[in-house]
Design a protein around this motif. Structure first.
Motif: not given
Length: 106
Positions: A60-63, A66-77
């Motif tokens: 779960p900590s790796v998951a 990974m999700y934090m890195l994905a969110v930090a990479t893109i602007a959800i627009d």
């Protein structure tokens, strides 16, 4: 982890200059070797599928990371980015609450 950032940057169907710069800047701060940098540049244009990214993730900590890195990479627009992140969260077995919490931190 770099591969999730690359895939996230491609979530809307293309990798724009800002997204590429963000990935390269983060990688630069990681102190990559020349071979690692060349691998990264090559991988920038070959994003992994969500199934590939999440196949062996059971910690779960790796998951969450990974999700934090994905969110930090893109602007959800775009809807495509929103859908991609929802699919990534599902593939990582993250609850909607955890997903929302991580997104609120960015």
């Amino acid at each position: 982890m770099i591969q999730v950032m690359i895939a996230a940057a491609h979530a809307d169907g293309s990798l724009d200059g800002d997204e590429e710069r963000a990935i390269l800047e983060r990688a630069g701060k990681a102190g990559l070797s020349q071979d690692e940098r060349m691998f990264l540049i090559d991988e920038l244009h070959k994003p992994k599928t969500i199934a590939d990214l999440t196949a062996d993730i059971d910690d779960p900590s790796v998951a969450k990371t990974m999700y934090m890195l994905a969110v930090a990479t893109i602007a959800i627009d775009t809807e495509a980015e929103r859908l991609w992140l929802d699919q990534l969260a599902a593939g990582l077995s993250l609850s909607k609450a955890v997903q929302g919490f991580i997104e609120a931190q960015e």
